[in-house]
Enzyme design. Structure first.
Site, PDB file in Angstrom:
ATOM      1  N   ASN A   9       0.877  -1.170   0.000  1.00 42.67           N
ATOM      2  CA  ASN A   9       0.000   0.000   0.000  1.00 42.67           C
ATOM      3  C   ASN A   9       0.915   1.221   0.000  1.00 42.67           C
ATOM      4  O   ASN A   9       1.481   1.566   1.035  1.00 42.67           O
ATOM      5  CB  ASN A   9      -0.900  -0.009   1.247  1.00 42.67           C
ATOM      6  CG  ASN A   9      -1.683   1.287   1.392  1.00 42.67           C
ATOM      7  OD1 ASN A   9      -1.784   2.065   0.438  1.00 42.67           O
ATOM      8  ND2 ASN A   9      -2.242   1.518   2.567  1.00 42.67           N
ATOM      9  N   LYS A  11       0.170   4.214  -0.199  1.00 41.71           N
ATOM     10  CA  LYS A  11      -0.474   5.407   0.364  1.00 41.71           C
ATOM     11  C   LYS A  11      -0.222   6.594  -0.586  1.00 41.71           C
ATOM     12  O   LYS A  11      -0.111   6.391  -1.789  1.00 41.71           O
ATOM     13  CB  LYS A  11       0.029   5.691   1.775  1.00 41.71           C
ATOM     14  CG  LYS A  11      -0.023   4.448   2.667  1.00 41.71           C
ATOM     15  CD  LYS A  11       0.087   4.770   4.116  1.00 41.71           C
ATOM     16  CE  LYS A  11       0.253   3.476   4.902  1.00 41.71           C
ATOM     17  NZ  LYS A  11      -0.108   3.591   6.284  1.00 41.71           N
ATOM     18  N   HIS A  95      -9.692   0.844   4.474  1.00 44.16           N
ATOM     19  CA  HIS A  95      -8.427   1.039   5.192  1.00 44.16           C
ATOM     20  C   HIS A  95      -8.675   1.985   6.366  1.00 44.16           C
ATOM     21  O   HIS A  95      -9.466   2.919   6.274  1.00 44.16           O
ATOM     22  CB  HIS A  95      -7.371   1.626   4.240  1.00 44.16           C
ATOM     23  CG  HIS A  95      -6.006   1.651   4.844  1.00 44.16           C
ATOM     24  ND1 HIS A  95      -5.607   2.625   5.731  1.00 44.16           N
ATOM     25  CD2 HIS A  95      -4.959   0.805   4.715  1.00 44.16           C
ATOM     26  CE1 HIS A  95      -4.362   2.378   6.113  1.00 44.16           C
ATOM     27  NE2 HIS A  95      -3.942   1.277   5.506  1.00 44.16           N
ATOM     28  N   GLU A  97      -7.137   4.406   7.531  1.00 45.69           N
ATOM     29  CA  GLU A  97      -6.956   5.847   7.261  1.00 45.69           C
ATOM     30  C   GLU A  97      -8.187   6.414   6.565  1.00 45.69           C
ATOM     31  O   GLU A  97      -8.535   7.578   6.765  1.00 45.69           O
ATOM     32  CB  GLU A  97      -5.673   6.069   6.449  1.00 45.69           C
ATOM     33  CG  GLU A  97      -4.439   5.882   7.322  1.00 45.69           C
ATOM     34  CD  GLU A  97      -3.180   5.440   6.603  1.00 45.69           C
ATOM     35  OE1 GLU A  97      -3.107   5.585   5.361  1.00 45.69           O
ATOM     36  OE2 GLU A  97      -2.270   4.936   7.284  1.00 45.69           O
ATOM     37  N   GLU A 167      -5.785  -5.377  10.233  1.00 47.33           N
ATOM     38  CA  GLU A 167      -4.814  -4.318  10.478  1.00 47.33           C
ATOM     39  C   GLU A 167      -5.160  -3.590  11.775  1.00 47.33           C
ATOM     40  O   GLU A 167      -5.994  -2.674  11.766  1.00 47.33           O
ATOM     41  CB  GLU A 167      -4.829  -3.311   9.325  1.00 47.33           C
ATOM     42  CG  GLU A 167      -4.421  -3.889   7.995  1.00 47.33           C
ATOM     43  CD  GLU A 167      -3.781  -2.824   7.119  1.00 47.33           C
ATOM     44  OE1 GLU A 167      -2.650  -3.049   6.696  1.00 47.33           O
ATOM     45  OE2 GLU A 167      -4.392  -1.778   6.890  1.00 47.33           O
ATOM     46  N   GLY A 173       1.803   2.079  10.664  1.00 42.64           N
ATOM     47  CA  GLY A 173       2.703   3.217  10.546  1.00 42.64           C
ATOM     48  C   GLY A 173       3.318   3.652  11.865  1.00 42.64           C
ATOM     49  O   GLY A 173       3.919   4.726  11.950  1.00 42.64           O
ATOM     50  N   SER A 212       2.976  -2.324  10.350  1.00 43.79           N
ATOM     51  CA  SER A 212       4.421  -2.271  10.603  1.00 43.79           C
ATOM     52  C   SER A 212       5.114  -3.601  10.342  1.00 43.79           C
ATOM     53  O   SER A 212       6.015  -3.999  11.086  1.00 43.79           O
ATOM     54  CB  SER A 212       4.699  -1.778  12.033  1.00 43.79           C
ATOM     55  OG  SER A 212       4.197  -0.465  12.190  1.00 43.79           O
TER      56      SER A 212
HETATM   57  C1  PEP Z   1      -1.001  -0.002   5.787  1.00 37.36           C
HETATM   58  O1  PEP Z   1      -0.963   1.144   5.388  1.00 37.36           O
HETATM   59  O2  PEP Z   1      -1.921  -0.751   5.442  1.00 37.36           O
HETATM   60  C2  PEP Z   1       0.058  -0.463   6.691  1.00 37.36           C
HETATM   61  C3  PEP Z   1      -0.007  -1.670   7.198  1.00 37.36           C
HETATM   62  O3  PEP Z   1       1.090   0.423   6.928  1.00 37.36           O
HETATM   63  P1  PEP Z   1       2.485   0.095   7.666  1.00 37.36           P
HETATM   64  O4  PEP Z   1       3.005  -1.199   7.092  1.00 37.36           O
HETATM   65  O5  PEP Z   1       3.359   1.259   7.331  1.00 37.36           O
HETATM   66  O6  PEP Z   1       2.185  -0.020   9.121  1.00 37.36           O
END
Ligand code: PEP
Length: 254
Positions: A9, A11, A95, A97, A167, A173, A212
């Site tokens: 992803n 972003k 997601h 976000e 998630e 993040g 992460s």
């Molecule tokens: C994501 O944006 O779905 C995500 C898991 O980000 P990160 O790996 O940076 O935590």
């Protein structure tokens, strides 16, 4: 055996020059992860670039959200059929976000999931709890509510052509990762919920972990029986890191 998938992803990151380098490197290194499907979910303006770079490579591409509508007066929105025009296979739906920064509620996420299916896209449905919800013992209730909204709107059979990504919001993040045991517990819970509708479907449902994931922790996470791969944010922007995570998915299970 269930399919394994690692999806990046990106972003709101990238530019034409940097994307060229990243896409070429991912394409060149994809062979290092046999049996793992690799995908990148890129910002809308770069879909044409991803499609030109990746077509025929075995690396799939997709988008990070879509409209719940197929066309019409929805300024600034992008519809599922438009994503199909650019060869997208996947689209992220719900997601965290999108849920927290753009106010997407369960019903809208479910409508987007349905719209993705209508357009022939594979939705990657993101679910997960906040830190407050985890600490309040509400992880399972939260995930169940998010999943039920989609099951009610789309029907369980729609999960046949979908992927679920667990998630935990507190891990996205932040550099803080769920332990493999925490991830496994929630993945098993999700699979159990789906099993209540259809055992075979549940057994084949691909459930990704996101939050992460790094090259250093991917192998342990992917070794858990209900973790079928990852949704990767920050680490998907560095080809070597992303490819190491993809390779860990290949080696993650016996
Ligand atoms: C994501 O944006 O779905 C995500 C898991 O980000 P990160 O790996 O940076 O935590």
């Amino acid at each position: 055996m269930r399919a394994r998938l690692v999806a990046g992803n990106w972003k709101m990151h990238g530019n034409l020059a940097a994307n060229d380098r990243l896409l070429e490197a991912v394409k060149a290194g994809a062979g290092g992860a046999p049996g793992v499907e690799i995908a990148v979910c890129v910002p809308f303006p770069y879909l044409a670039q991803a499609s030109a770079a990746l077509r025929g490579s075995g690396v799939a591409w997709g988008a990070q959200t879509l409209s719940e509508h197929d066309s019409g007066a929805h300024t600034g929105e992008v519809a599922g059929p438009m994503l199909r025009d650019f060869g997208c296979k996947y689209v992220l739906v719900g997601h965290s976000e999108r849920r927290t920064l753009y106010g997407e509620r369960d019903a809208q996420v479910a409508a987007k999931f349905v719209a993705a299916g209508r357009a022939g896209l594979v939705p990657i449905l993101c679910v997960g709890e906040t830190l407050e919800q985890r600490e309040g013992g509400a992880t399972e209730d939260t995930v169940a509510r998010q999943l039920r909204a989609v099951l009610d709107a789309a029907g369980a059979a729609a999960l046949r052509d979908a992927v679920v990504a667990y998630e935990p919001v507190w891990a996205i993040g932040t550099g803080r990762t769920a332990t493999p045991e925490q991830a496994q517990d929630v993945h098993a819970f999700i699979r159990g919920l789906v099993e209540g509708h259809d055992r075979e479907l549940a057994a084949n449902l691909v459930i990704l972990y996101g939050g992460s994931v790094k090259a250093a922790n991917a192998k342990e996470l992917f070794a858990k029986p209900d973790v079928d791969g990852g949704l990767i944010g920050g680490a998907s922007l560095v080809a070597a890191d992303f490819l190491a995570i993809c390779a860990a998915a290949a080696k993650g299970k016996a």
